[in-house]
Design a protein around this motif. Structure first.
Motif, PDB file in Angstrom:
ATOM      1  N   ARG A 249      85.312 -43.609  87.281  1.00 37.40           N
ATOM      2  CA  ARG A 249      84.141 -44.486  87.185  1.00 37.40           C
ATOM      3  C   ARG A 249      82.917 -43.715  86.708  1.00 37.40           C
ATOM      4  NH1 ARG A 249      86.298 -46.615  92.076  1.00 37.40           N
ATOM      5  NH2 ARG A 249      84.854 -45.337  93.276  1.00 37.40           N
TER       6      ARG A 249
ATOM      7  N   TRP B 169      84.236 -51.516  81.221  1.00 34.98           N
ATOM      8  CA  TRP B 169      85.437 -52.222  81.696  1.00 34.98           C
ATOM      9  C   TRP B 169      86.673 -51.917  80.838  1.00 34.98           C
ATOM     10  CZ3 TRP B 169      80.600 -54.462  80.973  1.00 34.98           C
ATOM     11  CH2 TRP B 169      79.918 -54.809  82.143  1.00 34.98           C
TER      12      TRP B 169
ATOM     13  N   ARG C 123      89.053 -49.715  81.041  1.00 33.71           N
ATOM     14  CA  ARG C 123      90.318 -49.340  81.684  1.00 33.71           C
ATOM     15  C   ARG C 123      91.086 -50.571  82.178  1.00 33.71           C
ATOM     16  NH1 ARG C 123      90.488 -43.766  82.746  1.00 33.71           N
ATOM     17  NH2 ARG C 123      88.461 -42.744  82.443  1.00 33.71           N
ATOM     18  N   ARG C 124      90.379 -51.511  82.774  1.00 31.78           N
ATOM     19  CA  ARG C 124      91.043 -52.695  83.322  1.00 31.78           C
ATOM     20  C   ARG C 124      91.257 -53.789  82.283  1.00 31.78           C
ATOM     21  NH1 ARG C 124      88.428 -53.922  89.310  1.00 31.78           N
ATOM     22  NH2 ARG C 124      89.042 -51.951  90.303  1.00 31.78           N
ATOM     23  N   HIS C 125      90.362 -53.890  81.328  1.00 31.18           N
ATOM     24  CA  HIS C 125      90.427 -54.972  80.339  1.00 31.18           C
ATOM     25  C   HIS C 125      90.280 -54.382  78.938  1.00 31.18           C
ATOM     26  CE1 HIS C 125      89.927 -57.584  83.827  1.00 31.18           C
ATOM     27  NE2 HIS C 125      88.841 -56.905  84.145  1.00 31.18           N
TER      28      HIS C 125
ATOM     29  N   TRP D 155      96.127 -48.260  77.431  1.00 32.14           N
ATOM     30  CA  TRP D 155      96.406 -49.115  78.584  1.00 32.14           C
ATOM     31  C   TRP D 155      96.910 -50.509  78.232  1.00 32.14           C
ATOM     32  CZ3 TRP D 155      91.519 -46.355  79.007  1.00 32.14           C
ATOM     33  CH2 TRP D 155      91.595 -45.243  79.853  1.00 32.14           C
TER      34      TRP D 155
END
Length: 386
Positions: free
Chosen positions: A18, A57, A59-61, A100
């Motif tokens: 983060r 954002w 990494r997640r999206h 990812w």
């Protein structure tokens, strides 16, 4: 000094990741904001913030973030014709998709990156007042394309490595589960073997003791000397059975190996002598001396004879005669036959003993036949190959 092989590769934790993403975004926004404001480029500063901020954002999206960054870059190419700091967000977004997202999305991101490189090359050439010639456009296109390709390749390689590590972990877990299963099956087989051993030891020892005790009870009134000898046989048989039972129980206790000499083919003669001492009429034809055979085969032969004599003692009747023959040639041949009540006797307790004998023979690739003998009585015949 700690072995380098025992050290795990260094990785950022969730909190470190983060902070890394936040540092990238803040660094690009500050660099673009200060630079573009100093150059009096407010539009460039707005596009820089719009392209860089979604990276928080990534990494997640990864795929939605790439679409937002690519859309902002396309609008920027229409509204602004010079390079801006925010365009550095594009290769970062390409890396995130390759790292990812599913593989097809990574390939699409790479192709979009090549198209963006061509568009940016044309816009920059015109922005700097150059002519649209191959000599002016190609250097820009190759440079931008190389940056996009490098970002995509790094992400693709990182995803490939992660998948490879995951497959190794999955295979290791599967191997561990298989090993645990094999240990469980081995432990189950060992407990079954010990159960057979316990049955043989207890059944044989107790049957001898019961027969001797009955004889001693009747002989005590007429001939005390016979009773004394019988009691000595009972004592010796009980001690021997107790010693062997302790050895078998030791196999079940953690930290106790229960190591003791296993009976073998040489000890069959002791079984015959013990049966005669218990009052059984036994005719024996045994090899003397007994030839050397594998320990497992010798133990199986001993237990088969032991169980057969126990069954004779329990089922054949008090006046039965038993014939025991053991021969060794290419294998061990065992024949135990009695002339008693045999199959006509009540079969209580015989089932488990016969199953155990068959299992012992089968383990060594042998065979065992048991049943009523022609002319009366009961016969057990086993063949154990060497």
């Amino acid at each position: 000094m700690r072995d380098q092989r025992d050290q795990h590769p260094w990785r950022l934790g969730p909190r470190g990741r983060r902070w890394l993403d936040l540092s990238i975004v803040i660094g690009l926004v500050v660099l673009g904001g200060v630079g573009h404001l100093a150059a009096d480029q407010p539009v460039a500063m707005v596009f820089t913030v719009a392209e860089v901020l979604p990276l928080l954002w990534r990494r997640r999206h990864a795929w939605p973030v790439f679409l937002v960054v690519a859309g902002a870059s396309a609008l920027q190419a229409v509204a602004y014709h010079e390079p801006i700091v925010g365009q550095l967000a594009f290769p970062v977004a390409v890396y995130a998709v390759a790292r990812w997202s599913p593989r097809w999305q990574g390939v699409v991101a790479l192709l979009v990156g090549y198209a963006a490189a061509l568009v940016a090359s044309v816009r920059w050439t015109l922005g700097f007042g150059g002519e649209l010639t191959a000599g002016n456009v190609v250097p820009y296109a190759v440079t931008i394309g190389a940056i996009v390709t490098a970002a995509w390749a790094l992400g693709w390689a990182a995803q490939s490595r992660e998948r490879y590590v995951a497959s190794l972990v999955a295979r290791a877990e599967q191997a561990e589960r298989m090993a645990e299963r094999e240990v469980e099956l081995a432990a189950r087989d060992e407990r079954s073997r010990i159960a057979r051993e316990m049955h043989d030891v207890v059944a044989h020892g107790l049957s001898v003791i019961v027969v001797q005790a009955d004889g001693a009870r009747y002989a005590a009134a007429k001939d005390p000397d016979v009773a004394v000898g019988t009691l000595e046989t009972i004592s010796a048989t009980g001690r021997e059975a107790l010693t062997e039972m302790r050895r078998l129980l030791g196999l079940l206790r953690e930290g106790d190996t229960g190591v003791a000499p296993q009976p073998g083919l040489d000890d069959v003669r002791h079984l015959v002598d013990e049966a005669r001492a218990a009052g059984m009429r036994v005719a024996a034809d045994l090899p003397d001396p007994a030839p050397a055979v594998p320990d497992g085969v010798g133990l199986a032969a001993y237990r088969i004879v032991q169980e057969a004599l126990t069954n004779v003692r329990k089922h054949a009747g008090p006046d039965a005669t038993v014939d025991v023959r053991v021969a060794v040639d290419r294998g061990v041949a065992i024949d135990v036959r009695d002339d008693g009540r045999g199959a006509a006797a009540r079969a209580e307790g015989r089932g488990l003993g016969l199953v155990g004998m068959r299992e012992r023979a089968a383990v060594h690739g042998g065979t065992l036949e048991a049943g009523p003998a022609p002319g009366g009585g009961f016969a057990v015949s086993a063949r154990l190959p060497l």
